[in-house]
Design a protein around this motif. Structure first.
Motif, short mmCIF file in Angstrom:
data_model
loop_
_atom_site.label_atom_id
_atom_site.label_comp_id
_atom_site.label_asym_id
_atom_site.label_seq_id
_atom_site.Cartn_x
_atom_site.Cartn_y
_atom_site.Cartn_z
N TYR A 188 0.87 -1.18 0.00
CA TYR A 188 0.00 0.00 0.00
C TYR A 188 0.90 1.23 0.00
O TYR A 188 1.55 1.53 0.99
N ASP A 189 0.96 1.92 -1.13
CA ASP A 189 1.96 2.98 -1.28
C ASP A 189 1.71 4.19 -0.38
O ASP A 189 2.58 5.04 -0.22
N GLN A 190 0.50 4.26 0.22
CA GLN A 190 0.21 5.39 1.11
C GLN A 190 0.51 5.07 2.58
O GLN A 190 0.26 5.88 3.47
N ARG B 23 3.15 10.72 7.65
CA ARG B 23 4.01 10.94 8.81
C ARG B 23 4.82 12.21 8.62
O ARG B 23 5.33 12.46 7.53
N GLU B 24 4.94 12.99 9.67
CA GLU B 24 5.76 14.20 9.58
C GLU B 24 7.22 13.81 9.37
O GLU B 24 7.68 12.80 9.88
N ALA B 25 7.94 14.65 8.63
CA ALA B 25 9.36 14.38 8.41
C ALA B 25 10.07 14.41 9.75
O ALA B 25 9.70 15.13 10.67
N ASP C 101 -0.36 5.84 11.09
CA ASP C 101 0.32 5.04 10.06
C ASP C 101 -0.37 5.10 8.71
O ASP C 101 0.06 4.44 7.76
N ASN C 102 -1.46 5.86 8.63
CA ASN C 102 -2.22 6.00 7.39
C ASN C 102 -2.82 4.66 6.93
O ASN C 102 -2.87 4.37 5.74
N TYR D 77 0.17 -5.50 -5.21
CA TYR D 77 1.20 -4.82 -6.02
C TYR D 77 1.34 -3.35 -5.63
O TYR D 77 0.38 -2.72 -5.20
N SER D 78 2.54 -2.82 -5.81
CA SER D 78 2.76 -1.38 -5.62
C SER D 78 2.33 -0.64 -6.89
O SER D 78 2.68 -1.04 -8.00
N THR D 79 1.55 0.44 -6.70
CA THR D 79 1.09 1.22 -7.86
C THR D 79 1.30 2.71 -7.62
O THR D 79 0.45 3.53 -7.94
#
Length: 928
Positions: free
Chosen positions: A79-81, A86-88, A193-194, A606-608
């Motif tokens: 899950y690419d999100q 998260r804050e830097a 963690d979104n 899969y990563s998208t």
């Protein structure tokens, strides 16, 4: 000793220790070189307390500190999100992370991490192994994600509260046992963690459902039976998302460890190694304490030179006296005191953060550190609930009476007003008829010295430089639905909070102002930072008119276009699917269409992400269409929908707020709304600018520096071919294409020029072959060949890059042509972050110099256009936008162009001319 029955494994969550140490302690730097070491100091103290407190019959036989290695794990593939919001990491914490690893090793405690896996997965695998081998395991962490492991000999210990978390503790937290924690988390999601979860379902509802149906799978299979329609639809409609969420929160208990549990046996520290590390960190107190415990001789740490003689002596903030000023006589005493000293720290308290509509509630003043006052002016009686009242609370001066007394002093040229983010206070005072001047701004004083090291908010500066955590505003206002405005805070509670702000501001000014000269950035502060404040305040007050009907029509048009793209995507895919679902998209791309490069996580998803789709767009039409659909979706939600909510009810205009300290390089950022990021390269992005319009009888005029960063590159890197082309007014991209591809200018095709343009701009940002391949949608090898050829034709660019990186390594910063320093704390980092740090160092002097040029132009602009009937409304990187009566357009363009093209004089003489292009129109799109 082999691990088995009777053994006790302790697993310490390293990240939790680090962040606890970082946030709990004031910032600390190593005296010899200024390296931030506050978190390392706290971490070492925590390790020492851990070692001291774990003796006796229940002591661990095996122990390890487990760390996260990098931020990209198999969950990002799934899950690419994941964790995307998260804050830097704070800039001053980043260089301390590797030192905490060194500290663990110095204490002779096993230190483990694994690429591609989170610390939680390693902890899960070790805890399960310990359980299966018949031993016990204590996880030293309060992280809720680890609670799924509790039971059967595994427990958690919240070291900060010294509280054991067992099965009952987990049930108290989640409403279910450890074996069902992941089911509850999958439904509730996790904003930190979104993890998406099921919209509208929280922990309590999730626990009720899981307890009723027994498991998540059973619940989803029987979702049709749920009586509440909304809940039923949510579970059915978002089933895939919920199942994905479970895979994200489920810890991997089979992480392929590169070490065994037996390797984690408790070991005594080696006094020589441990004390050598503490000496290197210059931890005097800790090294003495540990030397005593180890029966070793306390090491001598050489003293560094004493602080500068002009460092001010200040009483401690805890000993400060804060006064409530309730009448004119008391206020006059303060005004007399201010005139004696010639300066005062000023802060306003208001009903909100939007200066265009917030009301003044009170004013704080401070002349001497440790002695400040608060003047309450508009506090109301009671709370704002049903029993509250709008009656003014007793014990306050009438607002106008206080302002009449303060106004002459606040406007007096002989009194310096000191503030933190003075633009806000100046705009508030302006609305009440007070023009605040002259002033100093501690936020900008810090930014001029410390850009790139940390943020410049008052709390961060106070903690770092004064070792004091200010009273949090949430303790007065509350949070969420029960949050109140400052006028509802009782005066006795408001005074210590508000007066402390003025006290801290004065202390920061006394500490940081003298360092401007010591660090050689006085000119930057005096010519580029401070004078910009009134210019921006006036622009923000002007605002820009936005046509709500145009936005509404665009929203509908975008929705229709998205629907059309969805139809095309479905046709290309050969079936309907949810285009917004990464999982479904991945299955279409890699399973059905069998496109190359599909990367799956452990669960098969899969990563998208954007990078993946940009790579695939060179192979197939569908990924490009999905990228277009995603962009439209973002434009619709971020701009055409959201912009409508920012239109001021009184003015009919949008009033963005600019931040001078928003970017390390000197570029401005804007918020509420952000007008800097409206895409210009896409047709849809350009259309959004159609909604920004001029009032009847006026037009918008845009003046834009033409290719300013390339011109600066030609100057700083000494590229003769580029300099000549700019001086001769040639098409620079065509010239580059001609040089690169050996194509005569008269035979240039748009496609070849487009490639050269992408390379020209890409090189400024240190683009890689991968990045250029994505931009041009060409194979990577071909793109890398273009970059290699570029450096061959323009060798000065490579020399500039190498010299800039070396300068950054030697000095810890890079510099613009106007003296702005951009600190580069990461420049000597190893690993994935190293490339980013180098690219940032290469780009910063170029982008920063361009930012300085337009700042100089903006600062000179009010005087230049004083006699013209025009207003400066917006700045977007290299562009300024004005609103001008139709009959004054030519004169305005002439005056503004003159200021912009000569903005660098007399400080910097460029080898190439700065050229400004002008446009005009009824809306921003036409003008640009």
């Amino acid at each position: 000793m082999a691990f088995g029955k009777g053994c006790h494994l302790h697993l310490i969550d390293g990240s939790a220790f680090i962040f606890r140490a970082y946030h709990a302690l004031p910032p600390l730097t190593r005296k010899s070189d200024g390296l931030p070491i506050g978190a390392v100091s706290g971490f070492c103290n925590m390790l020492q307390r851990y070692v001291d407190g774990n003796n006796g019959s229940d002591a661990p036989t095996h122990v390890a500190v487990i760390f996260d290695k990098g931020s990209h794990t198999f969950r990002n593939e799934m899950y690419d999100q994941y964790k995307a919001n998260r804050e830097a990491m704070p800039e001053d914490l980043r260089p301390q992370i590797p030192l905490t690893r060194e500290a663990t090793i110095a204490f002779n405690i096993a230190c483990e991490e694994m690429e591609g896996y989170e610390a939680d997965d390693i902890i899960a695998t070790l805890a399960v192994q310990a359980r299966e081998l018949g031993g016990r395991c204590t996880i030293i962490s309060s992280d809720k994600d680890l609670m799924q492991l509790v039971g059967g000999g595994v427990e958690m210990l919240d070291a900060m509260k010294n509280k054991v978390i067992d099965v009952e503790g987990v049930e108290e937290k989640f409403g279910v046992g450890p074996d069902r924690v992941v089911d509850v988390q999958a439904l509730a999601g996790d904003s930190v963690d979104n993890v998406p979860g099921a919209p509208g379902i929280g922990i309590k509802t999730a626990a009720l459902l899981i307890n009723e149906y027994g498991s998540l799978e059973e619940l989803l299979d029987r979702a049709e039976e749920i009586k509440q329609p909304k809940r039923r639809e949510t579970l059915i409609e978002h089933r895939a998302q919920i199942e994905l969420s479970k895979r994200l929160v489920q810890l991997d208990e089979n992480t392929p460890l590169t070490f065994s549990i037996d390797d984690l046996e408790v070991r005594e520290p080696d006094p020589e190694k441990l004390l050598a590390f503490l000496v290197e960190m210059e931890f005097r107190t800790l090294s003495k304490r540990i030397a005593e415990k180890l029966g070793a001789e306390a090491p001598v740490i050489e003293d560094t030179p004493p602080p500068a003689a002009d460092a001010p002596e200040m009483p401690e903030i805890k000993d400060a006296t804060y006064e409530t000023v309730r009448d004119a006589a008391a206020l006059q005493k303060w005004i007399d005191l201010i005139y004696e000293h010639g300066h005062v720290a000023v802060d306003t308290e208001t009903t909100g953060l939007n200066e265009m509509i917030a009301d003044l509630v009170g004013i704080s003043l401070c002349v001497n550190a440790g002695h400040a006052c608060y003047i309450p002016l508009a506090h109301k009686e009671g709370s704002d609930d049903l029993f509250g009242t709008d009656a003014v609370a007793e014990g306050q001066m009438p607002l106008q009476e206080a302002l009449d007394l303060l106004k002459p002093m606040l406007e007096d040229d002989s009194i310096l007003k000191i503030g933190q983010n003075m633009k806000y206070d100046a705009k508030i005072f302006h609305r009440y008829g007070v023009e605040l001047a002259p002033f100093d701004d501690t936020m900008l004083i810090s930014y001029a010295q410390h850009a790139g090291l940390h943020n410049h908010g008052m709390d961060a500066l106070s903690e770092r430089y004064l070792g004091h955590s200010p009273i949090p505003i949430k303790s007065l206002l509350g949070t969420g639905k029960s949050q109140i405005t400052f006028d509802r805070v009782p005066i006795d509670e408001a005074t210590p909070y508000a007066a402390e702000d003025a006290d801290i501001t004065l202390r920061l000014w006394q500490l940081l102002k003298p360092q401007l000269h010591q660090k050689g950035v006085t000119t930057v502060y005096e010519t580029l930072e401070r004078p910009l404040v009134p210019v921006l305040a006036q622009m923000e007050r002007h605002g820009i008119k936005v046509d709500r009907d145009t936005l509404s029509r665009m929203s509908n048009a975008f929705a229709q276009k998205m629907a059309g793209l969805e139809a095309e995507i479905h046709e290309l895919a050969g079936q309907d699917f949810n285009v917004g679902s990464p999982k479904q998209l991945g299955e279409i791309l890699f399973d059905k269409l069998e496109l190359p490069g599909g990367k799956t996580g452990k669960t098969g998803a899969y990563s998208t992400g954007v990078d993946v789709l940009e790579d695939l767009a060179t192979e197939h039409e569908l990924p490009g269409k999905v990228l277009d659909w995603r962009q439209l979706s973002k434009l619709k939600s971020t701009y055409t929908d959201a912009l409508q909510t920012h239109i001021n009810a009184d003015t009919g205009r949008v009033h963005t707020s600019y931040s001078i300290v928003g970017a390390n390089t000197g570029r401005l950022s804007s918020s509420e709304p952000n007008l800097q990021n409206i895409p210009v390269r896409s047709e849809e992005g350009r259309r959004i600018r159609e909604a920004f319009v001029a009032e009847q009888g006026n037009v918008l005029v845009s003046l834009d520096y033409s290719q300013i960063e390339l011109r600066i590159l030609a100057h700083v890197a000494g590229i003769d071919a580029l300099k000549r082309a700019f001086k001769d007014g040639q098409d620079i991209h065509a010239m580059t294409a001609s040089e690169m591809f050996d194509v005569p200018l008269d035979e240039m095709t748009p496609d070849v020029r487009r490639k050269a343009k992408a390379i020209n701009f890409g090189v400024i940002y240190g683009i890689s072959g991968f990045g250029l391949a994505r931009n041009l949608r060409i194979p990577r090898a071909e793109a890398q060949g273009f970059i290699d050829r570029y450096f061959e034709r323009f060798p000065g660019i490579r020399t500039y890059m190498d010299e800039t990186i070396q300068f950054a390594k030697d000095h810890g910063y890079v510099q613009t042509l106007f003296g702005r320093k951009i600190n580069t704390p990461e420049i000597n980092a190893k690993g994935p972050g190293a490339g980013f740090a180098k690219r940032a160092a290469i780009n910063a002097p170029i982008q920063g110099t361009a930012a300085d040029v337009i700042r100089r132009a903006m600062i000179r602009m009010p005087d230049a256009i004083r006699d013209l009937p025009c207003k400066m409304l917006l700045q977007v990187h290299d562009e300024l936008i004005f609103e001008v009566p139709e009959d004054a357009v030519e004169q305005t363009i002439e005056v503004v162009r003159e200021v912009m093209e000569n903005a660098s004089d007399p400080a910097v003489k460029f080898d190439v001319p700065l050229v400004v292009e002008a446009g005009q129109g009824a809306n921003w799109a036409e003008a640009h």
